[in-house]
Scaffold this motif. Structure first.
Motif, PDB file in Angstrom:
ATOM      1  N   GLY A  12       0.804  -1.227   0.000  1.00  0.00           N
ATOM      2  CA  GLY A  12       0.000   0.000   0.000  1.00  0.00           C
ATOM      3  C   GLY A  12       0.832   1.270   0.000  1.00  0.00           C
ATOM      4  N   THR A  19      -1.070   4.299   5.402  1.00  0.00           N
ATOM      5  CA  THR A  19      -1.017   2.839   5.447  1.00  0.00           C
ATOM      6  C   THR A  19       0.252   2.324   6.148  1.00  0.00           C
ATOM      7  OG1 THR A  19      -0.140   3.048   3.219  1.00  0.00           O
ATOM      8  CG2 THR A  19      -2.443   2.446   3.420  1.00  0.00           C
ATOM      9  N   PRO A  23      -3.764  -1.448   7.235  1.00  0.00           N
ATOM     10  CA  PRO A  23      -3.892  -1.915   5.849  1.00  0.00           C
ATOM     11  C   PRO A  23      -4.734  -0.971   5.013  1.00  0.00           C
ATOM     12  CG  PRO A  23      -4.807  -3.533   7.407  1.00  0.00           C
ATOM     13  CD  PRO A  23      -4.400  -2.349   8.202  1.00  0.00           C
ATOM     14  N   LYS A  24      -4.371  -0.796   3.750  1.00  0.00           N
ATOM     15  CA  LYS A  24      -5.158   0.114   2.898  1.00  0.00           C
ATOM     16  C   LYS A  24      -6.581  -0.400   2.719  1.00  0.00           C
ATOM     17  CE  LYS A  24      -3.489  -1.813  -1.449  1.00  0.00           C
ATOM     18  NZ  LYS A  24      -2.901  -1.615  -2.735  1.00  0.00           N
ATOM     19  N   GLU A  25      -6.759  -1.705   2.825  1.00  0.00           N
ATOM     20  CA  GLU A  25      -8.102  -2.273   2.645  1.00  0.00           C
ATOM     21  C   GLU A  25      -9.031  -1.903   3.810  1.00  0.00           C
ATOM     22  OE1 GLU A  25      -5.258  -4.035   2.600  1.00  0.00           O
ATOM     23  OE2 GLU A  25      -5.062  -4.652   0.501  1.00  0.00           O
ATOM     24  N   LYS A  58      -1.668  -6.643   9.022  1.00  0.00           N
ATOM     25  CA  LYS A  58      -3.006  -6.870   8.466  1.00  0.00           C
ATOM     26  C   LYS A  58      -3.966  -7.436   9.510  1.00  0.00           C
ATOM     27  CE  LYS A  58      -1.753  -5.634   4.287  1.00  0.00           C
ATOM     28  NZ  LYS A  58      -2.359  -4.790   3.307  1.00  0.00           N
ATOM     29  N   ASP A 129      -8.584  -3.975  -2.934  1.00  0.00           N
ATOM     30  CA  ASP A 129      -8.664  -2.508  -2.977  1.00  0.00           C
ATOM     31  C   ASP A 129      -9.438  -2.030  -4.203  1.00  0.00           C
ATOM     32  OD1 ASP A 129      -6.765  -3.383  -4.743  1.00  0.00           O
ATOM     33  OD2 ASP A 129      -5.154  -2.108  -4.005  1.00  0.00           O
ATOM     34  N   GLY A 258      -6.783   2.024  -3.474  1.00  0.00           N
ATOM     35  CA  GLY A 258      -5.373   2.160  -3.132  1.00  0.00           C
ATOM     36  C   GLY A 258      -4.755   3.411  -3.746  1.00  0.00           C
ATOM     37  N   TYR A 263      -9.881   6.809  -4.451  1.00  0.00           N
ATOM     38  CA  TYR A 263     -10.463   6.570  -3.127  1.00  0.00           C
ATOM     39  C   TYR A 263     -11.438   7.701  -2.767  1.00  0.00           C
ATOM     40  CZ  TYR A 263     -10.750   6.681   1.967  1.00  0.00           C
ATOM     41  OH  TYR A 263     -11.217   6.751   3.255  1.00  0.00           O
TER      42      TYR A 263
END
Ligand code: UTP
Length: 295
Positions: A12, A19, A23-25, A58, A129, A258, A263
């Motif tokens: 990420g 990030t 986590p970017k998710e 994560k 993502d 991402g 986003y």
């Protein structure tokens, strides 16, 4: 198609420093983390078993899809049933499993980590993502094409030619019927003047399990990573069971959470269409767009 693999082990880097420790998710898109939309999409396509390929940093993802008894008890005590249902939803969506990737050696390497869980059946891969419009049924259509052709299927999207170097790019031949294309060749992130088309591979795949044998033999490619695109290129020109790669053209809305701008577009688009937030948000957006209010 019963199983989905969601690779979420990437670093990420495009969204740093947000990030660094998260986590970017897990970035919120309105009031749910991006990854929840992706799992919900898989569930809508009839999938009940999800394997996430995770890595360091994560753990928040695992916690999000787990029960949180003390929050649930507090909401129950307050009689806040709406929030209680929202909190419980994530933990009851699907049977979610996790395996760590170890070194993030590329998307192909992440998918290969799913081999023993998936076994010998076609499976979906959804990038954690990539957000696709809830109204769209591209994954269902891809599963249909996989069953019809017996090969592997990718989702393709037309992009501005200048943007193609950010994606895997497909060289395709339209099929006479059936609403899909056959893929002759795939190139990961080609230079604009070397791209065979403006059809970009986006983060949805329905793969024949033969891809695992091919990935195991695929050397590191672009960026020193084992590329899923390279394995698909091999399958596209192979013969026999599980060979052939096909594309379903996606014409709906898609966001790459991402990427910072994409986003932001996801957040504004989804919020502006929600009954609880849309009217007030749209009114405010209209007001700031009015020249008199510009700073
Ligand atoms: P990206 O290239 O978008 O992810 O990979 P990234 O590496 O996290 O992003 P940047 O470029 O550094 O910002 C596409 C998907 O593949 C996963 C990512 O988590 C993402 O969902 N991935 C990538 C893995 O699981 N493992 C890897 O080794 C690489």
């Amino acid at each position: 198609m019963r199983k989905a693999v969601i690779p979420v082990a990437g670093l990420g880097t495009r969204f740093l420093p947000a990030t660094k420790a998260m986590p970017k998710e897990m970035l919120p898109v309105v009031d749910k983390p991006a990854i929840q939309y992706v799992v919900e999409e898989a569930v809508r396509a009839g999938i009940s078993d999800v394997l996430m390929i995770t890595g360091r940093n994560k753990r928040a993802l695992e916690d999000h899809f787990d029960r949180v008894p003390f929050i649930e008890q507090a909401l129950e005590a307050k009689g806040d049933h709406t929030r209680l249902a929202a909190v419980r939803e994530a933990s009851s969506l699907a049977d979610i499993h996790y395996v760590r990737q170890g070194d993030p050696k590329g998307l192909g390497h992440a998918v290969l980590r799913a081999q023993s869980h998936v076994g010998n059946e076609p499976f979906a891969v959804l990038l954690g993502d990539d957000l696709i419009d809830e109204q769209d049924e591209v994954l269902q259509e891809m599963a249909r094409v996989q069953a019809e052709t017996g090969g592997s299927v990718v989702a393709l999207m037309e992009v501005e030619p200048s943007q193609i170097s950010s994606y895997g790019c497909a060289d395709v031949v339209p099929q006479a019927d059936g609403g899909f294309v056959r893929i002759h060749g795939l190139v990961e992130k080609p230079a604009v003047d070397e791209a065979p088309s403006n059809l970009a591979v986006i983060g949805r795949y329905v793969l024949h399990p033969r891809v695992f044998d091919v990935l195991a033999e695929t050397p590191a490619g672009r960026g020193g990573e084992i590329q899923l695109t390279d394995a698909l290129q091999t399958l596209a020109t192979a013969e026999g069971e599980g060979s052939g790669v096909f594309g379903v053209i996606f014409r709906g809305r898609r966001f790459d959470t991402g990427d910072k701008l994409s986003y932001l577009k996801a957040v504004f688009t989804i919020a502006s269409e929600r009954e609880d937030l849309g009217p007030a948000l749209n009114e405010w957006l209209d007001s700031v767009r009015t020249p008199a209010n510009r700073v």
